[in-house]
Write a protein that holds these residues in place. Structure first.
Motif, PDB file in Angstrom:
ATOM      1  N   VAL A  24       0.837  -1.203   0.000  1.00 26.57           N
ATOM      2  CA  VAL A  24       0.000   0.000   0.000  1.00 26.57           C
ATOM      3  C   VAL A  24       0.868   1.248   0.000  1.00 26.57           C
ATOM      4  O   VAL A  24       0.647   2.189  -0.778  1.00 26.57           O
ATOM      5  N   LEU A  25       1.880   1.268   0.862  1.00 27.32           N
ATOM      6  CA  LEU A  25       2.736   2.445   0.981  1.00 27.32           C
ATOM      7  C   LEU A  25       3.590   2.678  -0.265  1.00 27.32           C
ATOM      8  O   LEU A  25       3.922   3.820  -0.599  1.00 27.32           O
ATOM      9  N   SER A  26       3.934   1.594  -0.960  1.00 25.96           N
ATOM     10  CA  SER A  26       4.790   1.724  -2.151  1.00 25.96           C
ATOM     11  C   SER A  26       4.092   2.407  -3.320  1.00 25.96           C
ATOM     12  O   SER A  26       4.736   2.803  -4.285  1.00 25.96           O
ATOM     13  N   THR A  27       2.778   2.573  -3.218  1.00 27.90           N
ATOM     14  CA  THR A  27       2.053   3.270  -4.291  1.00 27.90           C
ATOM     15  C   THR A  27       2.219   4.783  -4.191  1.00 27.90           C
ATOM     16  O   THR A  27       1.839   5.509  -5.118  1.00 27.90           O
ATOM     17  N   ALA A  28       2.794   5.254  -3.092  1.00 30.76           N
ATOM     18  CA  ALA A  28       2.972   6.696  -2.891  1.00 30.76           C
ATOM     19  C   ALA A  28       4.418   7.095  -3.180  1.00 30.76           C
ATOM     20  O   ALA A  28       5.357   6.462  -2.691  1.00 30.76           O
ATOM     21  N   LEU A 115      -4.418   4.180   5.129  1.00 28.72           N
ATOM     22  CA  LEU A 115      -3.033   4.147   5.610  1.00 28.72           C
ATOM     23  C   LEU A 115      -2.194   5.304   5.085  1.00 28.72           C
ATOM     24  O   LEU A 115      -1.439   5.925   5.838  1.00 28.72           O
ATOM     25  N   LEU A 116      -2.310   5.606   3.804  1.00 30.52           N
ATOM     26  CA  LEU A 116      -1.507   6.691   3.238  1.00 30.52           C
ATOM     27  C   LEU A 116      -1.821   8.021   3.910  1.00 30.52           C
ATOM     28  O   LEU A 116      -0.913   8.767   4.290  1.00 30.52           O
ATOM     29  N   ASP A 117      -3.098   8.316   4.065  1.00 30.93           N
ATOM     30  CA  ASP A 117      -3.495   9.568   4.716  1.00 30.93           C
ATOM     31  C   ASP A 117      -3.022   9.599   6.163  1.00 30.93           C
ATOM     32  O   ASP A 117      -2.589  10.644   6.666  1.00 30.93           O
ATOM     33  N   ALA A 118      -3.118   8.438   6.846  1.00 29.06           N
ATOM     34  CA  ALA A 118      -2.727   8.373   8.248  1.00 29.06           C
ATOM     35  C   ALA A 118      -1.233   8.618   8.421  1.00 29.06           C
ATOM     36  O   ALA A 118      -0.807   9.376   9.300  1.00 29.06           O
TER      37      ALA A 118
END
Length: 219
Positions: A24-28, A115-118
């Protein structure tokens, strides 16, 4: 334009969960996972070594869980912000976690969406609380405020008035209380009247509820 990269360490005792969070985090483009830990003890050591901006940490781990790891990191005065993840719905444990120094709280079931926003929120100094947790937090704060007010009232009682309050709540009659405190039943009634004036407790059930809230009696 240069993008500030948010450096993240993941801590969870299940490798598959860490892999999912990392995906999930790797998409940012503005977030980079720089380390992974399988328990709270390793998470503390990794944070102290790598100095990430954010630690995304599971609450339930052994031998050191997320709550204890949070306390250790805060005591060590690290700058890393801590986002707690859990499989369970938020409960009153949320408030002690935030008081211990956590910067946010997120259910794992919402990680793919939030998760990204958090991570971005806590990295920038904000506290991230999802809506369901916000309701629990508000309720917990209200309860603590009520208990704090009751504690303040209790501390205004004299030692003898506190003794009488405790015995009334425990079910003793005025003559029985008099025997225990070496005073007359009439004097006991006088103390009860003072307690009523100070605390507004009119019936034994009121005494019991008040005492339970302050931990003066076992339920």
């Amino acid at each position: 334009m240069t993008v500030d990269i948010i450096k993240v360490v993941l801590a969870d005792d299940h490798a598959v969960v860490r892999a999912g969070l990392k995906a999930v985090l790797s998409t940012a483009k503005d977030i980079e996972v720089i380390g992974e830990a399988a328990n709270g003890r390793d998470a503390v050591a990794m944070v102290q070594r790598l100095h990430p901006d954010v630690l995304v940490m599971d609450l339930s781990m052994e031998p050191v869980d997320g709550a204890e790891a949070t306390k250790q990191l805060v005591a060590a005065k690290v700058a890393t912000r801590i986002l707690i993840l859990t499989m369970h719905s938020p409960d009153e444990a949320l408030i002690p976690l935030l008081e211990a120094g956590a910067s946010g709280f997120l259910e794992k079931s919402a990680a793919d969406r939030e998760l990204l926003d958090a991570v971005r929120a806590v990295a920038h100094g904000d506290t991230y609380i999802q809506p369901s947790a916000s309701r629990v937090l508000a309720g917990g704060i209200r309860k603590r405020a009520e208990h704090s007010d009751e504690r303040t009232k209790f501390e205004k009682l004299t030692d003898r008035e506190r003794d009488v309050l405790h015995y009334v709540a425990a079910g003793f009659t005025a003559p029985e209380i008099g025997e225990k405190l070496f005073i007359s039943p009439k004097t006991v009634d006088t103390y009860k009247q003072r307690i009523t004036e100070k605390l507004g407790l009119a019936h034994r059930s009121d005494y019991v509820q008040f005492a339970l809230k302050l931990g003066l009696l076992k339920e």
